[in-house]
Structure formats: C-alpha cells, structure tokens
Scaffold this active site. Structure first.
Site, PDB file in Angstrom:
ATOM      1  N   LYS A  66     -91.271 -20.334 -92.949  1.00 48.50           N
ATOM      2  CA  LYS A  66     -90.003 -21.043 -93.033  1.00 48.50           C
ATOM      3  C   LYS A  66     -89.900 -22.099 -91.941  1.00 48.50           C
ATOM      4  CE  LYS A  66     -87.338 -17.761 -90.195  1.00 48.50           C
ATOM      5  NZ  LYS A  66     -86.179 -16.847 -90.155  1.00 48.50           N
ATOM      6  N   LYS A  89     -87.946 -24.323 -85.328  1.00 45.63           N
ATOM      7  CA  LYS A  89     -88.229 -25.163 -84.159  1.00 45.63           C
ATOM      8  C   LYS A  89     -89.449 -24.698 -83.384  1.00 45.63           C
ATOM      9  CE  LYS A  89     -83.798 -24.548 -83.365  1.00 45.63           C
ATOM     10  NZ  LYS A  89     -82.435 -24.490 -82.836  1.00 45.63           N
ATOM     11  N   LYS A 136     -91.821 -10.640 -78.497  1.00 50.96           N
ATOM     12  CA  LYS A 136     -91.670 -11.550 -77.351  1.00 50.96           C
ATOM     13  C   LYS A 136     -92.648 -11.191 -76.233  1.00 50.96           C
ATOM     14  CE  LYS A 136     -88.190 -14.124 -78.765  1.00 50.96           C
ATOM     15  NZ  LYS A 136     -88.345 -15.570 -79.005  1.00 50.96           N
TER      16      LYS A 136
END
Length: 332
Positions: A194, A197, A111
């Site tokens: 995969k 979103k 992140k």
C-alpha cells in the site's frame, strides 16, 4: 451519539491512501457521530523529529484535514499536545500496563527489528498512549487498519483492567470501525504494498503535489514489459496501477485499458498518461483548498484553538473523574 476517535501522526504530508482510506470517510462520519480527529505529535516524538520539522508537519496536517472537508464546527480537530490531560492519563495507565504484554506487541517487535538503535520507552508504551487518546474521550468507534487492531485490543485490556482494579464500570470498550462496507486500499507506485511515506516520496501521490509532480511520479511508476499471453493475470506492480485507476478514473476508462491488457495491446505510456491526468483531476479541488488554507495563518490558529478548547473540556472531565476513582485529591 457515539464517539469516534482517530489520529494521524505528524510525520509528513498526507497522500491518496490517507484521503481515500480515511479522510473521505471522516467527512461523512462527522454528520452522524461525535468525532475527535487529532494530530498525534506526541506519538511522532518516538522518531525524534526536529522542532522545526515537528511544527511544520503538525500545521500541514491541520491544513489538509480542513482541505479534505473536515468541518471544525462539526468535528473536534486538535493537536494532541494541546491537551495535556492525555499525558497525565498516560502516566496513570502506564502503572497498569505490564512489560511482558508491551514487549509482545507486534508493532513494537517490528520497530525493534527495523530500528535496533532507537528502542525507546515511547515505542514500548506506544499502545498505552494510543489507548489514552481513545479513553480520554470515551471513544467507542475507532477507524483503524489491520495493523492497529492489536493496539485497539490492548486499549480494551487497559480500560477493563482499570475498571476491575477500582471496581467501577467507567471506561467503555472501543472497537474497530469502518464507516464504509467497502474498504479502499490505495497501493503505492513502487510496485509493492500500500501507499506509504515509509517507502519514499516516489511511492506516494501527496494531496499537495502539483499537477506536474503527479505526472512525473506516475510516469516513473514501476511497470513491466507488458503481457505476453491474452487474459493473463496481472503482476502486483501492474495490478496496483489498475487499482489506482479504479479509484480515480471513470469505469469505462478502466474497462478500456483492462481490455487492451487482456488483448496484449496495452501501451503503458498511454495508460500512465491517462492515470496521471485522472489523478490530477481527482485531487484538484483538495489541492486548491490546501493552497488557500495554508496561506491563512489566522484561520489555522482559530481552528487549533477551538479544537484545544473542545477536546480539553472533554479530557478535563475524564481526568477529574479518573483522579477521584484512583484516590488522588488535593488537601488545599
């Protein structure tokens, strides 16, 4: 009966990956385990959603949990923020989580690299909140993917540290759990990895997508100019489409197109049309239930209220015992 705990962040609509990778198994689990399925709206605050956006996505996930077949009478479906005891336990457990171990978490480092302008304390202590989601209900089975296994290991670390610190045998250890021996991985339409979103709308087939939207997305899915040699290995983008067909289509349909590919006779237009129609058929029942439930405000409110009551009862018992163990008590 062992306790299963799992949550989905309220960051948008659910897609085929969520359904085949998680929700379809949740429906089976609820008949054999004490299940807590929550909507992780507190976790989603690390990305600073708008109030309207947050409320809308929480509602959407409740609707789609129900449409997928999760029964609020068998399972506990609740919104994370409706159980304030989770936040209180989060405070207590943060006192025993150390900066070094939190900074070493792979997800946190990822992140920081991808969003260097939004390195907030919530991201740093994300594993602690996740641990509390599990510990608050004494969960022992947690359906998670590979990317969350380190966080689950940290959950065991925090629970065991609490036990050692206060010389108690209180929190149980939680382990990764897959209800099915066969893990279903749903690839995206963008050609790599995969379905997710974070890769954009075009990568996902959402459970609420209309038939026309599904057809358009599949027809635009990444492919190539076709095989040049018989029985050649499929590139990732093409293998992804075949993997999707394996999930939603009949075995003879998959075999038919696989044979065409191996003979260098496949026409991707025909292949994608068949895949799209099979996806429309596979999602039709869920899509219809989503539409029905989304229009029933009273039922959604009833489910959320029932879940808050059931999860709250479990959480309050844990918090009462945790306070006593720590030594926090009222003098009035």
């Amino acid at each position: 009966m062992e306790t299963v705990v799992s949550g989905i962040r309220s960051t948008g609509k659910l897609h085929l990956g969520n359904y085949y990778g998680a929700l379809s198994n949740f429906v089976k689990m609820q008949n054999e385990y004490n299940c807590f399925f929550f909507i992780a709206d507190l976790h989603s605050l690390t990305t600073h959603p708008t109030p309207h956006g947050l409320q809308g996505t929480v509602r959407q996930v409740i609707v789609e949990y129900l449409a997928a077949g999760i029964d609020p009478e068998k399972s506990t479906i609740y919104v994370q923020s409706d159980v304030p005891e989770v936040a209180e336990l989060y405070l207590y457990m943060n006192m025993n989580a150390y900066l070094g171990e939190l900074e070493r978490a792979t997800a946190f480092k990822d992140k920081v690299r991808s969003n260097p302008d939004n390195v907030n304390a919530g991201l740093l202590t994300y594993p602690v909140l996740m641990a509390c989601d599990i510990l608050i209900h004494h969960g022992t089975k947690v359906p998670v993917g590979k990317d969350q296994e380190q966080h689950l290991e940290m959950t065991r670390t925090f629970g065991n540290r609490f036990n050692r610190l206060y010389n108690v045998d209180y929190f149980k250890e939680a382990f990764a759990f897959s209800y099915s021996d066969k893990l279903v991985k749903i690839p995206g339409l963008a050609g790599q990895g995969k379905m997710g979103k974070s890769n954009g709308e075009a990568d996902c087939i959402y459970l609420s997508d209309s038939a026309d939207v599904i057809r358009k997305k599949v027809m635009r899915a990444v492919s190539d100019s076709g095989p040049t040699e018989m029985n050649q290995a499929k590139p990732e983008a093409i293998q992804n489409l075949f993997d999707l067909m394996k999930v939603v289509s009949a075995p003879d349909t998959l075999q038919h197109f696989d044979d065409l590919y191996n003979r260098c006779e496949i026409r991707y237009g025909d292949f994608k049309k068949q895949l799209a129609e099979d996806m429309v058929l596979a999602t039709n029942d869920v899509r219809m239930r989503i539409e029905d439930i989304a229009n029933d405000d009273a039922y959604i409110a009833k489910v959320a209220r029932l879940g808050a009551e059931k999860a709250g009862e479990s959480a309050r018992k844990t918090l009462k015992e945790v306070r006593e163990i720590i030594g926090i008590k009222r003098f009035y």
